[in-house]
Design an enzyme around this catalytic site. Structure first.
Site, PDB file in Angstrom:
ATOM      1  N   ASP A 232      -2.873  -5.373  11.572  1.00 14.68           N
ATOM      2  CA  ASP A 232      -4.026  -5.417  12.243  1.00 14.68           C
ATOM      3  C   ASP A 232      -4.960  -6.613  11.818  1.00 14.68           C
ATOM      4  OD1 ASP A 232      -4.513  -4.676   9.655  1.00 14.68           O
ATOM      5  OD2 ASP A 232      -5.675  -2.627  10.101  1.00 14.68           O
ATOM      6  N   SER A 233      -4.512  -7.413  10.903  1.00 13.99           N
ATOM      7  CA  SER A 233      -5.077  -8.500  10.747  1.00 13.99           C
ATOM      8  C   SER A 233      -5.386  -9.525  11.957  1.00 13.99           C
ATOM      9  CB  SER A 233      -4.185  -9.596   9.843  1.00 13.99           C
ATOM     10  OG  SER A 233      -2.886  -9.458  10.011  1.00 13.99           O
TER      11      SER A 233
ATOM     12  N   GLU B  44      -1.109  -4.360  -2.230  1.00 13.55           N
ATOM     13  CA  GLU B  44      -1.927  -5.730  -2.016  1.00 13.55           C
ATOM     14  C   GLU B  44      -3.015  -5.763  -3.202  1.00 13.55           C
ATOM     15  OE1 GLU B  44      -3.482  -5.977   2.151  1.00 13.55           O
ATOM     16  OE2 GLU B  44      -4.865  -7.573   1.367  1.00 13.55           O
TER      17      GLU B  44
ATOM     18  N   GLU C 109      -2.598   2.625   6.073  1.00 16.43           N
ATOM     19  CA  GLU C 109      -3.111   2.398   4.718  1.00 16.43           C
ATOM     20  C   GLU C 109      -3.387   3.616   4.054  1.00 16.43           C
ATOM     21  OE1 GLU C 109      -6.432  -0.345   5.192  1.00 16.43           O
ATOM     22  OE2 GLU C 109      -4.947  -1.862   6.009  1.00 16.43           O
TER      23      GLU C 109
ATOM     24  N   ASP D 126       1.401  -1.908  12.793  1.00 16.08           N
ATOM     25  CA  ASP D 126       0.130  -1.378  12.329  1.00 16.08           C
ATOM     26  C   ASP D 126      -0.636  -0.430  12.945  1.00 16.08           C
ATOM     27  OD1 ASP D 126      -0.830  -1.411   9.772  1.00 16.08           O
ATOM     28  OD2 ASP D 126      -1.587  -3.403   9.730  1.00 16.08           O
TER      29      ASP D 126
HETATM   30  O1  KIV Z   1      -2.363  -6.332   8.869  1.00 13.28           O
HETATM   31  C1  KIV Z   1      -2.060  -7.092   8.007  1.00 13.28           C
HETATM   32  O2  KIV Z   1      -1.853  -8.309   8.299  1.00 13.28           O
HETATM   33  C2  KIV Z   1      -1.579  -6.436   6.635  1.00 13.28           C
HETATM   34  C3  KIV Z   1      -1.060  -7.347   5.626  1.00 13.28           C
HETATM   35  C4  KIV Z   1      -2.284  -7.896   4.943  1.00 13.28           C
HETATM   36  C5  KIV Z   1       0.155  -6.745   4.796  1.00 13.28           C
HETATM   37  O3  KIV Z   1      -1.720  -5.230   6.649  1.00 13.28           O
END
Ligand code: KIV
Length: 288
Positions: free
Chosen positions: A52-53, A190, A123, A91
């Site tokens: 989700d980045s 993380e 998460e 994600d």
């Molecule tokens: O969304 C993402 O890129 C992540 C990484 C930081 C592990 O969760």
């Protein structure tokens, strides 16, 4: 002799477990599009995370909170089309699993069934164990994520290293064990001290993949745009920047702008022609 799983076959969760057992490091990277999927897969990465980045590095949001299921689904599908060998993780975005077990299973099912992801990630620690267990029971593998959890960073005092006191570190170990018990097949660690990551990695039987978790994790993950130097807003301490593609993109587009303005593009090799007599005939006909 290399113990690396067959480079041509789809990588399975059993292969990741085997890699941990054999002390072979696991590589993981984010991707958000079809060409990025093609590139990271060809580079031999083990796990591709459609993170989700996405919201920050591709969609221009300030953080990951606004990312929607629709956005995650579209980008997961694109990456899946580009990847052959790597394991693809979709994600779950903020508020797509936080409300109820039923909501969590439904949305995990969308990324898995419609999106084509090989597993999903969410998460949180012990408080998410019921959701992890329910998604796992539904037949969908779940990747856990503890330490700094960006979706709920506001509750953690912002984007900072977690687990530094012995109380916080103990909670992180308990979280890891609770997620493993609930059925998570791997864990992201993380932004935690490397000694804590080492303790967790030794205590759980599932692989740990660190991002700011230090060298003792079973594997490492980075955000693609950080590694490639494409995201300039900030660079966390744990990132190693391998290229400056922002500048490479910028210079290429500037050169194009100059070429068009100077009429050096398009050159003859970029242009199509027709016979002179056809041009003449066309002009004559237009004069009639
Ligand atoms: O969304 C993402 O890129 C992540 C990484 C930081 C592990 O969760």
């Amino acid at each position: 002799m290399s113990t690396h799983p067959d480079e041509t076959k789809k990588l399975l969760i059993a292969d990741l477990w085997k890699m941990k057992a054999q002390g072979q490091k696991i590589t993981m990277i984010t991707a958000y599009s079809y060409p990025q999927g093609l590139i990271v897969d060809e580079a031999g990465i083990d796990i591709v995370l459609v993170g989700d980045s996405l919201g920050m590095v591709e969609l221009g949001y300030q953080d990951t909170v606004p990312v929607t299921m629709e956005e995650m689904l579209m980008h997961t599908k694109a990456v899946v089309r580009g990847v052959n060998r790597a394991h693809v993780v979709g994600d779950l975005p903020f508020m797509s699993y936080n409300i109820s077990v039923e909501q969590a299973v439904t949305n995990a099912g969308i990324l898995y069934k419609e999106g084509g992801a090989d597993s999903v990630k969410l998460e949180g620690g012990r408080e998410m164990a019921d959701k992890v267990a329910a998604i796992h029971r539904a037949g969908i593998p779940v990747f856990g994520h503890i330490g700094l959890t960006p979706q709920t960073a506001a509750l953690l005092g912002g984007f900072k290293v977690q687990g530094k006191s012995s109380d916080d570190a103990k909670r992180a170990v308990d979280d890891a064990l609770a997620l493993e018990d609930a059925g998570a097949y791997a864990l992201i660690l993380e932004a935690i001290p490397q000694q804590l990551a080492q303790v967790i990695t030794e205590r759980v039987s599932i692989p740990t993949v660190g991002i700011g978790g230090g060298v003792y994790c079973d594997g490492q993950v980075l955000v693609l745009h950080d590694l490639l130097g494409l995201f300039k807003r900030f660079t966390p301490k744990f990132v190693k920047v391998y290229a400056d593609l922002y500048t490479a993109h910028l210079n290429a587009v500037k050169e194009f702008v100059d070429d068009v303005r100077n009429e050096t593009f398009p050159a003859p090799e970029h242009s199509f022609t027709m016979k002179a007599e056809v041009v003449e005939e066309l002009k004559k006909r237009l004069e009639e």
